[in-house]
Design an enzyme around this catalytic site. Structure first.
Site, mmCIF file in Angstrom:
data_model
loop_
_atom_site.group_PDB
_atom_site.id
_atom_site.type_symbol
_atom_site.label_atom_id
_atom_site.label_comp_id
_atom_site.label_asym_id
_atom_site.label_seq_id
_atom_site.Cartn_x
_atom_site.Cartn_y
_atom_site.Cartn_z
ATOM 1 N N SER A 94 5.932 -3.598 -10.084
ATOM 2 C CA SER A 94 6.174 -2.485 -11.015
ATOM 3 C C SER A 94 7.410 -2.719 -11.879
ATOM 4 O O SER A 94 8.298 -3.502 -11.529
ATOM 5 C CB SER A 94 6.355 -1.184 -10.232
ATOM 6 O OG SER A 94 5.264 -0.963 -9.386
HETATM 7 N N1 SAM Z 1 5.074 -1.804 -4.944
HETATM 8 C C1 SAM Z 1 4.681 -3.082 -5.480
HETATM 9 C C2 SAM Z 1 5.843 -3.949 -5.796
HETATM 10 O O1 SAM Z 1 6.988 -3.498 -5.719
HETATM 11 O O2 SAM Z 1 5.583 -5.101 -6.115
HETATM 12 C C3 SAM Z 1 3.814 -2.968 -6.706
HETATM 13 C C4 SAM Z 1 2.523 -2.502 -6.405
HETATM 14 S S1 SAM Z 1 1.191 -2.791 -7.464
HETATM 15 C C5 SAM Z 1 1.602 -1.821 -8.858
HETATM 16 C C6 SAM Z 1 0.023 -1.824 -6.513
HETATM 17 C C7 SAM Z 1 -0.340 -2.456 -5.199
HETATM 18 O O3 SAM Z 1 -1.130 -1.515 -4.473
HETATM 19 C C8 SAM Z 1 -1.200 -3.699 -5.338
HETATM 20 O O4 SAM Z 1 -0.618 -4.766 -4.644
HETATM 21 C C9 SAM Z 1 -2.539 -3.293 -4.742
HETATM 22 O O5 SAM Z 1 -3.224 -4.335 -4.113
HETATM 23 C C10 SAM Z 1 -2.099 -2.223 -3.754
HETATM 24 N N2 SAM Z 1 -3.149 -1.285 -3.346
HETATM 25 C C11 SAM Z 1 -4.162 -0.748 -4.099
HETATM 26 N N3 SAM Z 1 -4.906 0.084 -3.356
HETATM 27 C C12 SAM Z 1 -4.347 0.107 -2.113
HETATM 28 C C13 SAM Z 1 -4.666 0.783 -0.918
HETATM 29 N N4 SAM Z 1 -5.703 1.629 -0.822
HETATM 30 N N5 SAM Z 1 -3.891 0.579 0.166
HETATM 31 C C14 SAM Z 1 -2.822 -0.282 0.105
HETATM 32 N N6 SAM Z 1 -2.481 -0.961 -1.001
HETATM 33 C C15 SAM Z 1 -3.237 -0.765 -2.105
#
Ligand code: SAM
Length: 244
Positions: A94
């Site tokens: 992000s």
């Molecule tokens: N917080 C992260 C960072 O600091 O790098 C960025 C996150 S990215 C915007 C969103 C993440 O949420 C992705 O890695 C994606 O695979 C994960 N994601 C999506 N759906 C999810 C779920 N149901 N449970 C856990 N993770 C999930």
């Protein structure tokens, strides 16, 4: 060894050391500029955030976490730009301003236990881990769960528990939570996350359509379990996936 062999060797070593030092000072300078930009963005969006500035503990956390250590090698040079970056598997780390405000708005404190949904690169988890007692973080993509775990271990974040899993259902064994940060866009607030939030706790989550902008929602659970929700500002996140 002959002096003629020593001199080129020493010159090479000096060159490597100088390059290392200049990378370190470049990184420090870029991080300082990024922090200035985040502080300015917070001031500009104060009306949405309900505050003019970030808590010193949040600023200190942003200053401490080496974002360049959590992005793929080909993205390192952009690590201190105030924008999301690709981390593989169609996902992103992000934007630092967004990490800053999501952290700020749950008002984390030293003894807290916080859940993160969407570990991704591990950056948001590391920022939270600088402030709170324990972070529990779930990631649905196995390769990202494995890589972020290895990176968080390498950087010494032993107060982050993380595993692969669908964060829609939360992580009851790791909670209950003082704060929950969902870093993927959902169509609604997952009811089990509300259940795992302590009375007095705060949850921050982007909610809205998969393909358009979402609204960042701050949900506060009162001492008697009552909920108060406020829209913070429009955002754009990758979607929350999974079987739900
Ligand atoms: N917080 C992260 C960072 O600091 O790098 C960025 C996150 S990215 C915007 C969103 C993440 O949420 C992705 O890695 C994606 O695979 C994960 N994601 C999506 N759906 C999810 C779920 N149901 N449970 C856990 N993770 C999930």
């Amino acid at each position: 060894m002959k002096a003629s062999l020593w001199i080129p060797g020493l010159l090479m070593l000096a060159g490597v050391l100088a390059a290392g030092l200049s990378f370190a000072s470049d990184t420090a300078q870029r991080r300082e500029m990024l922090l200035r930009e985040i502080r300015e963005d917070v001031r500009q969006t104060a009306a949405y955030l309900g505050r003019e500035r970030l808590n010193p503990s949040v600023l200190a956390a942003l200053e401490s976490v080496p974002r360049h250590e959590l992005v793929p090698d080909d993205q390192r040079r952009y690590a201190y730009e105030n924008r999301p970056l690709p981390i593989g598997y169609g996902q992103t780390i992000s934007q630092p301003y967004i990490v800053a405000i999501m952290t700020e708005l749950i008002e984390p404190e030293a003894g807290d236990v916080v859940l993160e949904v969407g570990t991704g690169s591990g950056y948001q988890a590391a920022v939270l881990a600088e402030i709170v007692e324990r972070v529990c973080s779930l990631e649905i993509i196995p390769q990202l769960a494995k890589r972020s775990r290895a990176d968080l271990d390498r950087l010494g974040y032993s107060n982050v528990r993380s595993r692969m899993g669908d964060g829609y259902y939360g992580w009851p064994e790791c909670g209950p939570f003082d704060g929950i940060v969902v870093t993927a866009g959902a169509s609604h607030v997952p009811p089990l996350l509300i259940e795992q939030l302590k009375p007095g706790g705060k949850l921050i989550i982007p909610v809205g359509s998969r393909f358009m902008t979402q609204q960042l929602l701050l949900v506060e659970k009162g001492e008697a379990g009552e909920l108060r929700t406020r829209q913070v500002l429009p955002v754009r996140f990758v979607p929350l996936t999974g079987g739900h």
